[in-house]
Design a protein around this motif. Structure first.
Motif, PDB file in Angstrom:
ATOM      1  N   SER A   1       0.836  -1.200   0.000  1.00 37.44           N
ATOM      2  CA  SER A   1       0.000   0.000   0.000  1.00 37.44           C
ATOM      3  C   SER A   1       0.872   1.252   0.000  1.00 37.44           C
ATOM      4  N   PRO A   2       0.771   2.096  -1.022  1.00 44.27           N
ATOM      5  CA  PRO A   2       1.568   3.330  -1.020  1.00 44.27           C
ATOM      6  C   PRO A   2       1.258   4.209   0.176  1.00 44.27           C
ATOM      7  N   LEU A   3      -0.013   4.262   0.537  1.00 44.75           N
ATOM      8  CA  LEU A   3      -0.405   5.079   1.686  1.00 44.75           C
ATOM      9  C   LEU A   3       0.154   4.494   2.978  1.00 44.75           C
ATOM     10  N   GLY A   4       0.080   3.182   3.111  1.00 40.50           N
ATOM     11  CA  GLY A   4       0.603   2.542   4.314  1.00 40.50           C
ATOM     12  C   GLY A   4       2.105   2.745   4.456  1.00 40.50           C
ATOM     13  N   VAL A   5       2.847   2.555   3.365  1.00 35.50           N
ATOM     14  CA  VAL A   5       4.302   2.708   3.410  1.00 35.50           C
ATOM     15  C   VAL A   5       4.679   4.147   3.723  1.00 35.50           C
ATOM     16  N   SER A   6       4.034   5.100   3.048  1.00 35.53           N
ATOM     17  CA  SER A   6       4.384   6.510   3.272  1.00 35.53           C
ATOM     18  C   SER A   6       4.033   6.945   4.702  1.00 35.53           C
ATOM     19  N   THR A   7       2.928   6.417   5.229  1.00 39.31           N
ATOM     20  CA  THR A   7       2.547   6.761   6.601  1.00 39.31           C
ATOM     21  C   THR A   7       3.537   6.186   7.599  1.00 39.31           C
ATOM     22  N   MET A   8       3.947   4.945   7.390  1.00 33.10           N
ATOM     23  CA  MET A   8       4.930   4.338   8.291  1.00 33.10           C
ATOM     24  C   MET A   8       6.267   5.060   8.206  1.00 33.10           C
TER      25      MET A   8
ATOM     26  N   MET B   1       1.290   9.489  18.228  1.00 38.69           N
ATOM     27  CA  MET B   1       1.365   9.730  16.783  1.00 38.69           C
ATOM     28  C   MET B   1       0.868   8.501  16.020  1.00 38.69           C
ATOM     29  N   GLU B   2       1.321   7.322  16.460  1.00 36.86           N
ATOM     30  CA  GLU B   2       0.913   6.099  15.770  1.00 36.86           C
ATOM     31  C   GLU B   2      -0.589   5.863  15.908  1.00 36.86           C
ATOM     32  N   LEU B   3      -1.133   6.087  17.089  1.00 30.76           N
ATOM     33  CA  LEU B   3      -2.564   5.888  17.305  1.00 30.76           C
ATOM     34  C   LEU B   3      -3.388   6.816  16.419  1.00 30.76           C
ATOM     35  N   ASP B   4      -2.969   8.071  16.331  1.00 26.01           N
ATOM     36  CA  ASP B   4      -3.684   9.023  15.475  1.00 26.01           C
ATOM     37  C   ASP B   4      -3.608   8.592  14.015  1.00 26.01           C
ATOM     38  N   ALA B   5      -2.418   8.161  13.586  1.00 23.22           N
ATOM     39  CA  ALA B   5      -2.245   7.737  12.195  1.00 23.22           C
ATOM     40  C   ALA B   5      -3.072   6.487  11.905  1.00 23.22           C
ATOM     41  N   ALA B   6      -3.103   5.550  12.858  1.00 20.59           N
ATOM     42  CA  ALA B   6      -3.878   4.320  12.662  1.00 20.59           C
ATOM     43  C   ALA B   6      -5.369   4.613  12.561  1.00 20.59           C
ATOM     44  N   ARG B   7      -5.843   5.574  13.355  1.00 23.37           N
ATOM     45  CA  ARG B   7      -7.255   5.960  13.285  1.00 23.37           C
ATOM     46  C   ARG B   7      -7.586   6.511  11.907  1.00 23.37           C
ATOM     47  N   ASP B   8      -6.731   7.404  11.403  1.00 24.29           N
ATOM     48  CA  ASP B   8      -6.982   7.971  10.078  1.00 24.29           C
ATOM     49  C   ASP B   8      -6.875   6.903   8.990  1.00 24.29           C
ATOM     50  N   HIS B   9      -5.882   6.002   9.148  1.00 23.64           N
ATOM     51  CA  HIS B   9      -5.657   4.987   8.120  1.00 23.64           C
ATOM     52  C   HIS B   9      -6.809   3.991   8.060  1.00 23.64           C
ATOM     53  N   SER B  10      -7.508   3.808   9.165  1.00 30.07           N
ATOM     54  CA  SER B  10      -8.617   2.848   9.183  1.00 30.07           C
ATOM     55  C   SER B  10      -9.747   3.268   8.260  1.00 30.07           C
ATOM     56  N   LEU B  11      -9.768   4.544   7.868  1.00 32.59           N
ATOM     57  CA  LEU B  11     -10.795   5.056   6.962  1.00 32.59           C
ATOM     58  C   LEU B  11     -10.336   5.076   5.516  1.00 32.59           C
ATOM     59  N   SER B  12      -9.132   4.576   5.251  1.00 37.76           N
ATOM     60  CA  SER B  12      -8.544   4.694   3.914  1.00 37.76           C
ATOM     61  C   SER B  12      -9.048   3.607   2.976  1.00 37.76           C
ATOM     62  N   ALA B  13      -9.005   3.930   1.683  1.00 40.58           N
ATOM     63  CA  ALA B  13      -9.367   2.945   0.658  1.00 40.58           C
ATOM     64  C   ALA B  13      -8.356   1.811   0.616  1.00 40.58           C
TER      65      ALA B  13
ATOM     66  N   PRO C   1      -4.237  -7.654  -3.714  1.00 39.10           N
ATOM     67  CA  PRO C   1      -4.873  -6.335  -3.570  1.00 39.10           C
ATOM     68  C   PRO C   1      -4.427  -5.367  -4.660  1.00 39.10           C
ATOM     69  N   GLN C   2      -5.323  -4.477  -5.009  1.00 39.08           N
ATOM     70  CA  GLN C   2      -5.032  -3.430  -5.996  1.00 39.08           C
ATOM     71  C   GLN C   2      -5.117  -2.095  -5.261  1.00 39.08           C
ATOM     72  N   PHE C   3      -4.006  -1.682  -4.706  1.00 38.78           N
ATOM     73  CA  PHE C   3      -3.996  -0.472  -3.882  1.00 38.78           C
ATOM     74  C   PHE C   3      -4.024   0.792  -4.738  1.00 38.78           C
ATOM     75  N   SER C   4      -4.714   1.807  -4.243  1.00 39.36           N
ATOM     76  CA  SER C   4      -4.843   3.080  -4.962  1.00 39.36           C
ATOM     77  C   SER C   4      -3.992   4.186  -4.350  1.00 39.36           C
ATOM     78  N   GLY C   5      -3.489   3.935  -3.140  1.00 39.19           N
ATOM     79  CA  GLY C   5      -2.731   4.983  -2.470  1.00 39.19           C
ATOM     80  C   GLY C   5      -3.604   6.013  -1.775  1.00 39.19           C
ATOM     81  N   ARG C   6      -4.882   5.691  -1.606  1.00 40.47           N
ATOM     82  CA  ARG C   6      -5.817   6.632  -0.943  1.00 40.47           C
ATOM     83  C   ARG C   6      -6.419   5.985   0.297  1.00 40.47           C
TER      84      ARG C   6
END
Length: 273
Positions: free
Chosen positions: A216-223, A241-253, A268-273
């Protein structure tokens, strides 16, 4: 790596797209890929491309010739020394600011940066490597600070980043003595991800790029951002910081797609969103 072709002979950094990666290849082998203003500007322009193109999943920094990068172009620094003192100081300050900005951008880039080290790496070359997320080095490479050999001190964050990657004792040795160490002796530190035979460098880096391109581009960039931002933060702040990021990431495509693909037993076909 082998020398570049004639068409790119006057280009300080060859920028090329190879599959999912953008390769930035230092291209002044006759000057041991010494860093001059035009080199730093070309590296910055390459990062511009990566920042604009989300389909780029990794950036690879490597070099033509037997040397990865021996640091600043000392002939350029000697020319600076012949300028009036105020002009020389101002020009050098601009160079250091540009180098620092480029290194900061490498660390902040959404995509992982892979240093593919093909040979001797000193001073400013080592500072480039210190800003990479992964470092794949050939077995024959040596790494050193070398500033002390020329009456210089690090100006690209070397004295700050190096102790954090190799430990204070090894950093002191490299900085104070100006000596260099073989890749295999540094393989146990956080400087080098993997040491490979000289003829395996490109294939190993390509395999790493292929691995990264399926994630996941979004997952890698967030980590990557979390690792960078929390490195010097108190533990409680880093966990927040990690908890906040995980909360936001849980809503990601990307997270929804990853879980759906797992349930469906498909890739998986990740979109980066």
């Amino acid at each position: 790596m082998e020398a570049s072709n004639d068409a790119a002979a006057d280009t300080p950094v060859v920028v090329e797209r190879r599959g999912a990666a953008l390769w930035l290849t230092l291209n002044r082998p006759q000057r041991r890929n010494g860093l001059a203003p035009e080199t730093i500007a070309a590296l910055s322009a390459g990062l511009d491309i990566a920042e604009r193109d989300a389909s780029i999943r990794a950036v690879v920094l490597t070099a033509y010739g037997p040397t990865f990068c021996a640091g600043a172009d000392l002939k350029y620094l000697r020319r600076l020394a012949r300028l009036p003192a105020a002009e020389a100081a101002e020009t050098q300050q601009r160079l250091l600011a540009a180098m620092g900005d480029t290194l900061d951008r490498m660390e902040r880039l959404a995509q992982p940066v892979i240093g593919a080290v093909n040979g001797l790496t000193l001073a400013g070359g080592l500072e480039l490597v210190l800003a990479c997320d992964f470092v794949v080095s050939v077995r024959s490479a040596r790494f050193g600070d070398a500033h002390a050999n020329y009456g210089l001190i690090p100006g690209g964050g070397g004295s700050v980043r190096l102790p954090r990657r190799v430990g204070p004792a090894t950093a002191r040795y490299l900085m104070y003595t100006g000596d260099s160490m073989p890749a295999e002796e540094l393989a146990h530190t956080d400087l080098i991800t993997r040491v490979v035979d000289d003829d395996q460098l490109e294939s190993v880096v390509q395999t790493l790029v292929s691995q990264l391109s399926t994630k996941s581009p979004l997952g890698v960039s967030t980590m990557k951002r979390l690792v960078f931002d929390s490195l010097d933060a108190p533990l409680a702040d880093g966990l927040r910081m990690e908890l906040d990021a995980a909360r936001d990431h849980s809503l990601s495509a990307d997270m929804a797609e990853g879980l759906a693909a797992f349930a469906d037993k498909r890739t998986p076909q990740f979109s980066g969103r």
